[in-house]
Scaffold this motif. Structure first.
Motif, PDB file in Angstrom:
ATOM      1  N   ASP A 193       5.171  -2.508  -6.803  1.00 12.94           N
ATOM      2  CA  ASP A 193       6.338  -3.343  -7.088  1.00 12.94           C
ATOM      3  C   ASP A 193       6.890  -3.080  -8.478  1.00 12.94           C
ATOM      4  O   ASP A 193       8.028  -3.406  -8.776  1.00 12.94           O
ATOM      5  CB  ASP A 193       5.942  -4.831  -6.989  1.00 12.94           C
ATOM      6  CG  ASP A 193       5.796  -5.281  -5.543  1.00 12.94           C
ATOM      7  OD1 ASP A 193       6.118  -4.463  -4.646  1.00 12.94           O
ATOM      8  OD2 ASP A 193       5.366  -6.427  -5.311  1.00 12.94           O
ATOM      9  N   GLU A 194       6.040  -2.488  -9.350  1.00 11.63           N
ATOM     10  CA  GLU A 194       6.453  -2.305 -10.743  1.00 11.63           C
ATOM     11  C   GLU A 194       7.265  -1.031 -10.959  1.00 11.63           C
ATOM     12  O   GLU A 194       7.739  -0.765 -12.054  1.00 11.63           O
ATOM     13  CB  GLU A 194       5.208  -2.286 -11.653  1.00 11.63           C
ATOM     14  CG  GLU A 194       4.347  -1.020 -11.584  1.00 11.63           C
ATOM     15  CD  GLU A 194       3.317  -1.010 -10.452  1.00 11.63           C
ATOM     16  OE1 GLU A 194       3.655  -1.468  -9.347  1.00 11.63           O
ATOM     17  OE2 GLU A 194       2.192  -0.521 -10.673  1.00 11.63           O
ATOM     18  N   LEU A 195       7.433  -0.210  -9.911  1.00 12.90           N
ATOM     19  CA  LEU A 195       7.987   1.125 -10.116  1.00 12.90           C
ATOM     20  C   LEU A 195       9.496   1.179  -9.957  1.00 12.90           C
ATOM     21  O   LEU A 195      10.066   0.546  -9.064  1.00 12.90           O
ATOM     22  CB  LEU A 195       7.350   2.102  -9.116  1.00 12.90           C
ATOM     23  CG  LEU A 195       5.826   2.201  -9.153  1.00 12.90           C
ATOM     24  CD1 LEU A 195       5.340   3.139  -8.066  1.00 12.90           C
ATOM     25  CD2 LEU A 195       5.347   2.647 -10.523  1.00 12.90           C
ATOM     26  N   ARG A 233       7.344  -0.620  -1.798  1.00 14.30           N
ATOM     27  CA  ARG A 233       6.869  -1.858  -2.429  1.00 14.30           C
ATOM     28  C   ARG A 233       5.487  -2.197  -1.895  1.00 14.30           C
ATOM     29  O   ARG A 233       5.062  -1.670  -0.864  1.00 14.30           O
ATOM     30  CB  ARG A 233       7.859  -3.004  -2.143  1.00 14.30           C
ATOM     31  CG  ARG A 233       9.218  -2.769  -2.770  1.00 14.30           C
ATOM     32  CD  ARG A 233       9.109  -2.630  -4.289  1.00 14.30           C
ATOM     33  NE  ARG A 233      10.320  -2.017  -4.866  1.00 14.30           N
ATOM     34  CZ  ARG A 233      10.321  -1.258  -5.944  1.00 14.30           C
ATOM     35  NH1 ARG A 233       9.186  -0.961  -6.567  1.00 14.30           N
ATOM     36  NH2 ARG A 233      11.438  -0.777  -6.419  1.00 14.30           N
ATOM     37  N   ASP A 234       4.812  -3.088  -2.606  1.00 13.24           N
ATOM     38  CA  ASP A 234       3.421  -3.398  -2.266  1.00 13.24           C
ATOM     39  C   ASP A 234       3.305  -4.316  -1.057  1.00 13.24           C
ATOM     40  O   ASP A 234       2.750  -5.410  -1.146  1.00 13.24           O
ATOM     41  CB  ASP A 234       2.732  -4.069  -3.475  1.00 13.24           C
ATOM     42  CG  ASP A 234       2.352  -3.035  -4.528  1.00 13.24           C
ATOM     43  OD1 ASP A 234       1.961  -1.919  -4.151  1.00 13.24           O
ATOM     44  OD2 ASP A 234       2.440  -3.364  -5.721  1.00 13.24           O
ATOM     45  N   ASN A 235       3.843  -3.905   0.073  1.00  9.28           N
ATOM     46  CA  ASN A 235       3.540  -4.656   1.283  1.00  9.28           C
ATOM     47  C   ASN A 235       3.447  -3.690   2.454  1.00  9.28           C
ATOM     48  O   ASN A 235       4.039  -2.608   2.431  1.00  9.28           O
ATOM     49  CB  ASN A 235       4.566  -5.775   1.543  1.00  9.28           C
ATOM     50  CG  ASN A 235       5.960  -5.217   1.754  1.00  9.28           C
ATOM     51  OD1 ASN A 235       6.263  -4.663   2.806  1.00  9.28           O
ATOM     52  ND2 ASN A 235       6.807  -5.353   0.735  1.00  9.28           N
ATOM     53  N   SER A 255       0.316   7.381  -3.956  1.00 13.11           N
ATOM     54  CA  SER A 255      -0.229   7.082  -5.280  1.00 13.11           C
ATOM     55  C   SER A 255      -0.346   5.575  -5.415  1.00 13.11           C
ATOM     56  O   SER A 255       0.554   4.839  -5.009  1.00 13.11           O
ATOM     57  CB  SER A 255       0.672   7.697  -6.356  1.00 13.11           C
ATOM     58  OG  SER A 255       1.167   6.726  -7.235  1.00 13.11           O
ATOM     59  N   ALA A 256      -1.487   5.139  -5.923  1.00 18.32           N
ATOM     60  CA  ALA A 256      -1.792   3.731  -6.216  1.00 18.32           C
ATOM     61  C   ALA A 256      -2.112   2.924  -4.956  1.00 18.32           C
ATOM     62  O   ALA A 256      -2.030   3.438  -3.839  1.00 18.32           O
ATOM     63  CB  ALA A 256      -0.676   3.069  -7.012  1.00 18.32           C
ATOM     64  N   GLY A 257      -2.500   1.691  -5.210  1.00 19.41           N
ATOM     65  CA  GLY A 257      -2.775   0.784  -4.101  1.00 19.41           C
ATOM     66  C   GLY A 257      -4.107   1.009  -3.413  1.00 19.41           C
ATOM     67  O   GLY A 257      -4.315   0.550  -2.295  1.00 19.41           O
ATOM     68  N   VAL A 258      -4.999   1.770  -4.065  1.00 21.98           N
ATOM     69  CA  VAL A 258      -6.303   1.991  -3.432  1.00 21.98           C
ATOM     70  C   VAL A 258      -7.450   1.292  -4.176  1.00 21.98           C
ATOM     71  O   VAL A 258      -8.604   1.470  -3.835  1.00 21.98           O
ATOM     72  CB  VAL A 258      -6.642   3.498  -3.280  1.00 21.98           C
ATOM     73  CG1 VAL A 258      -5.845   4.101  -2.151  1.00 21.98           C
ATOM     74  CG2 VAL A 258      -6.423   4.253  -4.583  1.00 21.98           C
ATOM     75  N   TYR A 263      -2.833  -6.508  -4.391  1.00 20.95           N
ATOM     76  CA  TYR A 263      -1.661  -5.872  -3.788  1.00 20.95           C
ATOM     77  C   TYR A 263      -1.919  -4.425  -3.397  1.00 20.95           C
ATOM     78  O   TYR A 263      -1.002  -3.655  -3.196  1.00 20.95           O
ATOM     79  CB  TYR A 263      -0.464  -5.975  -4.748  1.00 20.95           C
ATOM     80  CG  TYR A 263      -0.118  -7.399  -5.023  1.00 20.95           C
ATOM     81  CD1 TYR A 263       0.642  -8.118  -4.108  1.00 20.95           C
ATOM     82  CD2 TYR A 263      -0.597  -8.049  -6.150  1.00 20.95           C
ATOM     83  CE1 TYR A 263       0.934  -9.451  -4.321  1.00 20.95           C
ATOM     84  CE2 TYR A 263      -0.321  -9.374  -6.382  1.00 20.95           C
ATOM     85  CZ  TYR A 263       0.449 -10.077  -5.457  1.00 20.95           C
ATOM     86  OH  TYR A 263       0.726 -11.384  -5.676  1.00 20.95           O
ATOM     87  N   ASP A 264      -3.178  -4.054  -3.350  1.00 19.42           N
ATOM     88  CA  ASP A 264      -3.515  -2.673  -3.036  1.00 19.42           C
ATOM     89  C   ASP A 264      -3.500  -2.462  -1.527  1.00 19.42           C
ATOM     90  O   ASP A 264      -4.523  -2.521  -0.852  1.00 19.42           O
ATOM     91  CB  ASP A 264      -4.861  -2.307  -3.665  1.00 19.42           C
ATOM     92  CG  ASP A 264      -4.747  -2.288  -5.182  1.00 19.42           C
ATOM     93  OD1 ASP A 264      -3.668  -1.900  -5.668  1.00 19.42           O
ATOM     94  OD2 ASP A 264      -5.696  -2.654  -5.867  1.00 19.42           O
ATOM     95  N   VAL A 265      -2.298  -2.214  -1.019  1.00 21.89           N
ATOM     96  CA  VAL A 265      -2.098  -2.267   0.433  1.00 21.89           C
ATOM     97  C   VAL A 265      -2.263  -0.920   1.133  1.00 21.89           C
ATOM     98  O   VAL A 265      -2.283  -0.868   2.351  1.00 21.89           O
ATOM     99  CB  VAL A 265      -0.701  -2.851   0.786  1.00 21.89           C
ATOM    100  CG1 VAL A 265      -0.624  -4.292   0.343  1.00 21.89           C
ATOM    101  CG2 VAL A 265       0.412  -2.021   0.188  1.00 21.89           C
TER     102      VAL A 265
HETATM  103 MG    MG Z   1      -0.437  -1.364  -7.703  1.00 19.76          MG
END
Ligand code: MG
Ligand code: AMP
Length: 417
Positions: A193-195, A233-235, A255-258, A263-265
């Protein structure tokens, strides 16, 4: 947690060499030749001169010296790219340029320096005659037809990696395209969500998606074709939506969310639509790492879920995505170049993981030295920009001291270091 080797083995077991396709010659750099290449022509096509000089019969030069030259009658001239009907006979010569076909009758070329051409020119004499200043043997300064490549011979083997010299060899055969293992398409999806994307204003609390670009550049560097899917987005729904676009990809990188955050979806999506092969690797940076197969449409596509921290994402790419891309390309040289260096820094290894520390390697006297570059936080991407290598601190080594010999995996392999 599994080791880097175990993880790599598992990753690689999910990839095969891709199919062959015709590639434009210049675009094939770094690709692997898919079938043996035979020549249908001789190279050079005809006997030709290796020097600027005079085509002669060697026997016409017998006894020639600087003080007593053999004077030959010049009956013509031939430049590279042209043929002459004129024949060389005993006592005659044809002026010839480098690369020009050897005229009939000639069996040697006397280079200008071994004639009195300079003197004749200085005296404004017409070059109807030429003095030969030395004896020459048969075959001197003649490049033989087919001496580089014989018609019908095997020139480049299947499996050869195309470098600039192979491009040149293929061009010398007249090939405009070459059959190579195709480049893998690698989809890249940033999550968070921050990107925000580059080229747009940066609202407070947001960051630019640098991973999208460092990863895409890595894909390109190692021979793949990046397909940038943008930012999800993180969903779960946003991720599913974006991943649909990856249906043609050979590898999906997110990339990310792991990590284990709320919110690591990415891991939720993997669990829902695919098979998770592993989650964590005994390495630092890069512990949270997912690998699995994602169902996109009818296909199961290998998926690497890289950590979001910019340094972790680049380093895990180097260790896992790079070999996968190279394997798909049909390359055998998966390992990055490593060197032994003397550490100029102290590095602690407190939790038994393999550390990849950003270092600058330099050559001092005859030895390589490796020095940590700046703070080693996995969010500090400029440490990668300052580094040219990754010092490897093994899992079972609690600390590296100044003066210890260490192995460094080179990010750039530059012999001038
Ligand atoms: Mg994240
Ligand atoms: P996460 O894996 O989502 O917990 O993210 C770990 C860190 O990486 C956070 O500080 C994120 O803001 C950062 N991060 C995540 N994605 C990106 C990206 N695409 N570019 C740069 N930094 C990122």
């Amino acid at each position: 947690m599994i080791s880097v080797e175990e993880a790599l083995e598992k990753v690689l077991s999910h990839f095969d060499v891709l199919e062959a396709e015709d590639e434009e010659l210049l675009d094939s750099l770094g690709q692997v030749i898919a079938e043996d290449i035979h020549s249908t022509i001789n190279i050079p096509g005809m006997d030709n001169s290796a020097m600027d000089g005079y085509a002669v019969q060697a026997q016409s030069t017998v006894g020639a010296t600087r003080s007593s030259p053999n004077v030959l009658r010049v009956t013509g001239e031939v430049a590279a790219g042209y043929l002459t009907k004129e024949e060389v006979m005993s006592g005659t010569a044809i002026r010839i340029m480098t690369g020009a076909p050897i005229p009939k009758g000639a069996d040697a070329v006397v280079q200008f320096e071994d004639t009195d051409e300079e003197i004749r020119k200085a005296q404004n004499e017409p070059l109807t005659e030429i003095g030969v200043l030395r004896e020459v043997e048969k075959g001197l300064n003649i490049r033989r037809a087919g001496e580089d490549i014989y018609s019908g011979s095997l020139v480049l083997r299947k499996g050869t990696v195309i470098r600039p010299q192979e491009v040149g060899v293929l061009a010398s055969l007249g090939q405009q395209v070459v059959s190579v293992i195709r480049r893998p398409l690698v989809a890249i999806l940033a999550t968070g969500d921050e990107l925000v994307d580059v080229g747009t204003p940066l609202p407070l609390g947001k960051i630019y998606t640098s991973n999208t670009y460092s990863l895409a550049a890595q894909v390109t560097r190692y021979g793949g074709i990046p397909q940038i899917l943008g930012i999800a987005r993180d969903n779960v729904q946003a991720l599913e939506e974006k991943l649909k676009e990856a249906r043609d990809a050979d590898l999906i990188i997110t990339s990310a969310g792991v990590s284990m955050g709320d919110y690591d979806v990415v891991k939720d999506v993997l669990a829902k639509h695919g098979e998770v092969t592993f989650w964590t690797v005994r390495m630092k940076p890069g512990k949270p790492l997912a690998f699995g197969q994602l169902r996109v449409g009818k296909r199961m596509i290998p998926h690497l879920g890289l950590p979001g921290n910019p340094v972790s994402s680049m380093i895990t790419f180097e260790q896992f995505a790079r070999p996968a891309i190279l394997k798909m390309l049909g390359r055998k040289d998966f390992e990055k170049a490593t060197i032994h260096a003397k550490s100029e820094s102290h590095v602690k290894n407190t939790d038994g993981r393999r550390i990849f520390a950003r270092v600058l390697v330099s050559k001092q006297e005859r030895e390589y030295h490796a020095r940590l570059v700046g703070p080693q936080g996995s969010g500090i991407l400029t440490s990668m920009a300052q580094a040219n290598g990754l010092m490897i601190v093994p899992e079972d080594v609690p600390a590296v001291s100044v003066g210890d010999t260490v192995v460094v995996q080179m990010l750039d392999w530059n012999v001038d270091i």
